[in-house]
Design a protein around this motif. Sequence first.
Motif, PDB file in Angstrom:
ATOM      1  N   TRP A 271       3.296  82.724 -16.019  1.00  0.00           N
ATOM      2  CA  TRP A 271       1.858  82.759 -15.725  1.00  0.00           C
ATOM      3  C   TRP A 271       1.507  81.893 -14.515  1.00  0.00           C
ATOM      4  O   TRP A 271       0.610  82.227 -13.744  1.00  0.00           O
ATOM      5  N   LEU A 272       2.211  80.773 -14.334  1.00  0.00           N
ATOM      6  CA  LEU A 272       1.983  79.936 -13.157  1.00  0.00           C
ATOM      7  C   LEU A 272       2.299  80.738 -11.897  1.00  0.00           C
ATOM      8  O   LEU A 272       1.525  80.731 -10.934  1.00  0.00           O
ATOM      9  N   CYS A 273       3.399  81.449 -11.911  1.00  0.00           N
ATOM     10  CA  CYS A 273       3.790  82.276 -10.766  1.00  0.00           C
ATOM     11  C   CYS A 273       2.771  83.383 -10.517  1.00  0.00           C
ATOM     12  O   CYS A 273       2.340  83.600  -9.386  1.00  0.00           O
ATOM     13  N   VAL A 274       2.364  84.071 -11.572  1.00  0.00           N
ATOM     14  CA  VAL A 274       1.380  85.152 -11.439  1.00  0.00           C
ATOM     15  C   VAL A 274       0.071  84.599 -10.865  1.00  0.00           C
ATOM     16  O   VAL A 274      -0.513  85.176  -9.940  1.00  0.00           O
ATOM     17  N   GLY A 275      -0.379  83.488 -11.403  1.00  0.00           N
ATOM     18  CA  GLY A 275      -1.630  82.895 -10.918  1.00  0.00           C
ATOM     19  C   GLY A 275      -1.540  82.473  -9.468  1.00  0.00           C
ATOM     20  O   GLY A 275      -2.487  82.657  -8.694  1.00  0.00           O
ATOM     21  N   PHE A 276      -0.396  81.928  -9.070  1.00  0.00           N
ATOM     22  CA  PHE A 276      -0.225  81.487  -7.694  1.00  0.00           C
ATOM     23  C   PHE A 276      -0.238  82.677  -6.734  1.00  0.00           C
ATOM     24  O   PHE A 276      -0.946  82.668  -5.725  1.00  0.00           O
ATOM     25  N   VAL A 277       0.523  83.705  -7.056  1.00  0.00           N
ATOM     26  CA  VAL A 277       0.597  84.879  -6.178  1.00  0.00           C
ATOM     27  C   VAL A 277      -0.768  85.552  -6.065  1.00  0.00           C
ATOM     28  O   VAL A 277      -1.191  85.959  -4.970  1.00  0.00           O
ATOM     29  N   ARG A 278      -1.473  85.676  -7.171  1.00  0.00           N
ATOM     30  CA  ARG A 278      -2.822  86.276  -7.120  1.00  0.00           C
ATOM     31  C   ARG A 278      -3.757  85.461  -6.235  1.00  0.00           C
ATOM     32  O   ARG A 278      -4.520  86.024  -5.448  1.00  0.00           O
ATOM     33  N   ALA A 279      -3.704  84.140  -6.363  1.00  0.00           N
ATOM     34  CA  ALA A 279      -4.590  83.295  -5.557  1.00  0.00           C
ATOM     35  C   ALA A 279      -4.244  83.381  -4.075  1.00  0.00           C
ATOM     36  O   ALA A 279      -5.144  83.409  -3.224  1.00  0.00           O
ATOM     37  N   ILE A 280      -2.970  83.431  -3.757  1.00  0.00           N
ATOM     38  CA  ILE A 280      -2.562  83.601  -2.346  1.00  0.00           C
ATOM     39  C   ILE A 280      -3.083  84.938  -1.826  1.00  0.00           C
ATOM     40  O   ILE A 280      -3.627  85.034  -0.724  1.00  0.00           O
ATOM     41  N   ALA A 281      -2.946  85.995  -2.637  1.00  0.00           N
ATOM     42  CA  ALA A 281      -3.415  87.328  -2.237  1.00  0.00           C
ATOM     43  C   ALA A 281      -4.930  87.353  -2.026  1.00  0.00           C
ATOM     44  O   ALA A 281      -5.433  88.150  -1.236  1.00  0.00           O
ATOM     45  N   GLN A 282      -5.640  86.461  -2.721  1.00  0.00           N
ATOM     46  CA  GLN A 282      -7.097  86.381  -2.573  1.00  0.00           C
ATOM     47  C   GLN A 282      -7.511  85.479  -1.416  1.00  0.00           C
ATOM     48  O   GLN A 282      -8.698  85.285  -1.182  1.00  0.00           O
ATOM     49  N   GLY A 283      -6.535  84.930  -0.692  1.00  0.00           N
ATOM     50  CA  GLY A 283      -6.847  84.159   0.505  1.00  0.00           C
ATOM     51  C   GLY A 283      -6.817  82.652   0.341  1.00  0.00           C
ATOM     52  O   GLY A 283      -7.122  81.922   1.293  1.00  0.00           O
TER      53      GLY A 283
ATOM     54  N   ALA B 123      -4.220  77.605  -4.270  1.00  0.00           N
ATOM     55  CA  ALA B 123      -3.503  78.555  -5.118  1.00  0.00           C
ATOM     56  C   ALA B 123      -2.777  77.836  -6.249  1.00  0.00           C
ATOM     57  O   ALA B 123      -2.715  78.335  -7.374  1.00  0.00           O
ATOM     58  N   PHE B 124      -2.247  76.655  -5.972  1.00  0.00           N
ATOM     59  CA  PHE B 124      -1.577  75.878  -7.012  1.00  0.00           C
ATOM     60  C   PHE B 124      -2.576  75.487  -8.105  1.00  0.00           C
ATOM     61  O   PHE B 124      -2.292  75.631  -9.295  1.00  0.00           O
ATOM     62  N   GLU B 125      -3.739  75.023  -7.713  1.00  0.00           N
ATOM     63  CA  GLU B 125      -4.754  74.654  -8.714  1.00  0.00           C
ATOM     64  C   GLU B 125      -5.219  75.878  -9.499  1.00  0.00           C
ATOM     65  O   GLU B 125      -5.427  75.805 -10.709  1.00  0.00           O
ATOM     66  N   ALA B 126      -5.370  77.002  -8.812  1.00  0.00           N
ATOM     67  CA  ALA B 126      -5.752  78.238  -9.507  1.00  0.00           C
ATOM     68  C   ALA B 126      -4.663  78.652 -10.496  1.00  0.00           C
ATOM     69  O   ALA B 126      -4.959  79.093 -11.613  1.00  0.00           O
ATOM     70  N   ALA B 127      -3.413  78.496 -10.117  1.00  0.00           N
ATOM     71  CA  ALA B 127      -2.296  78.850 -10.997  1.00  0.00           C
ATOM     72  C   ALA B 127      -2.266  77.958 -12.232  1.00  0.00           C
ATOM     73  O   ALA B 127      -2.035  78.433 -13.351  1.00  0.00           O
ATOM     74  N   ARG B 128      -2.522  76.675 -12.047  1.00  0.00           N
ATOM     75  CA  ARG B 128      -2.585  75.764 -13.203  1.00  0.00           C
ATOM     76  C   ARG B 128      -3.711  76.182 -14.142  1.00  0.00           C
ATOM     77  O   ARG B 128      -3.559  76.142 -15.369  1.00  0.00           O
TER      78      ARG B 128
ATOM     79  N   VAL C 283       6.345  73.252  -1.584  1.00  0.00           N
ATOM     80  CA  VAL C 283       7.255  73.673  -2.649  1.00  0.00           C
ATOM     81  C   VAL C 283       6.550  73.451  -3.979  1.00  0.00           C
ATOM     82  O   VAL C 283       5.977  72.385  -4.223  1.00  0.00           O
ATOM     83  N   ILE C 284       6.582  74.457  -4.825  1.00  0.00           N
ATOM     84  CA  ILE C 284       6.098  74.320  -6.192  1.00  0.00           C
ATOM     85  C   ILE C 284       7.333  74.285  -7.082  1.00  0.00           C
ATOM     86  O   ILE C 284       8.236  75.104  -6.933  1.00  0.00           O
ATOM     87  N   CYS C 285       7.363  73.307  -7.972  1.00  0.00           N
ATOM     88  CA  CYS C 285       8.523  73.127  -8.839  1.00  0.00           C
ATOM     89  C   CYS C 285       8.069  72.491 -10.148  1.00  0.00           C
ATOM     90  O   CYS C 285       6.884  72.216 -10.333  1.00  0.00           O
ATOM     91  N   PHE C 286       8.995  72.267 -11.046  1.00  0.00           N
ATOM     92  CA  PHE C 286       8.701  71.600 -12.310  1.00  0.00           C
ATOM     93  C   PHE C 286       9.449  70.287 -12.366  1.00  0.00           C
ATOM     94  O   PHE C 286      10.652  70.234 -12.114  1.00  0.00           O
ATOM     95  N   GLU C 287       8.747  69.212 -12.727  1.00  0.00           N
ATOM     96  CA  GLU C 287       9.417  67.924 -12.876  1.00  0.00           C
ATOM     97  C   GLU C 287       9.995  67.752 -14.273  1.00  0.00           C
ATOM     98  O   GLU C 287      10.672  66.759 -14.543  1.00  0.00           O
ATOM     99  N   THR C 288       9.746  68.704 -15.157  1.00  0.00           N
ATOM    100  CA  THR C 288      10.207  68.654 -16.545  1.00  0.00           C
ATOM    101  C   THR C 288      10.814  70.002 -16.915  1.00  0.00           C
ATOM    102  O   THR C 288      10.880  70.914 -16.088  1.00  0.00           O
TER     103      THR C 288
END
Length: 131
Positions: free
Chosen positions: A38-50, A56-61, A24-29
């Motif tokens: 942008w976090l969502c876009v980055g995550f989805v792109r990284a998942i699509a890239q394998g 993918a979470f680190e790529a999204a950050r 689960v990806i979430c926000f603590e704040t």
Amino acid sequence: CVMLNGCDSLDLGMKLIDAGVPYVICFETLAYDEAALWLCVGFVRAIAQGHGPRGAFEAARAVVRAITTRSSNGRGFVPKFELASPDDAGERGRLPPAAGEAAGRIAAGLPCLLMRPHLSSEMPAPDPHLI
């Protein structure tokens, strides 16, 4: 994997983990809307890239940290966001300016990657933004 792309979603994220969701990806704040997008876009792109969820979470950050805005002198670009708690920010959600910046970065919020306990044993010690 579930992404809760909204403010203060840590409690709900923990309930999803307890219910059996592996990641689960979430926000603590609070979350700044544009940075959360942008976090969502980055995550989805990284998942699509394998990438797997952790990569993918680190790529999204990294995507959020790479967003820029025109500098106050108009001669270049500076980072727009900092992955920081809005509680640490001052007026208009901005952090104190870094060297060479007229205005501070926007406190984007603190995204978290939660994972089922059996999955976390495969991972090296997390950084402070991974729970």
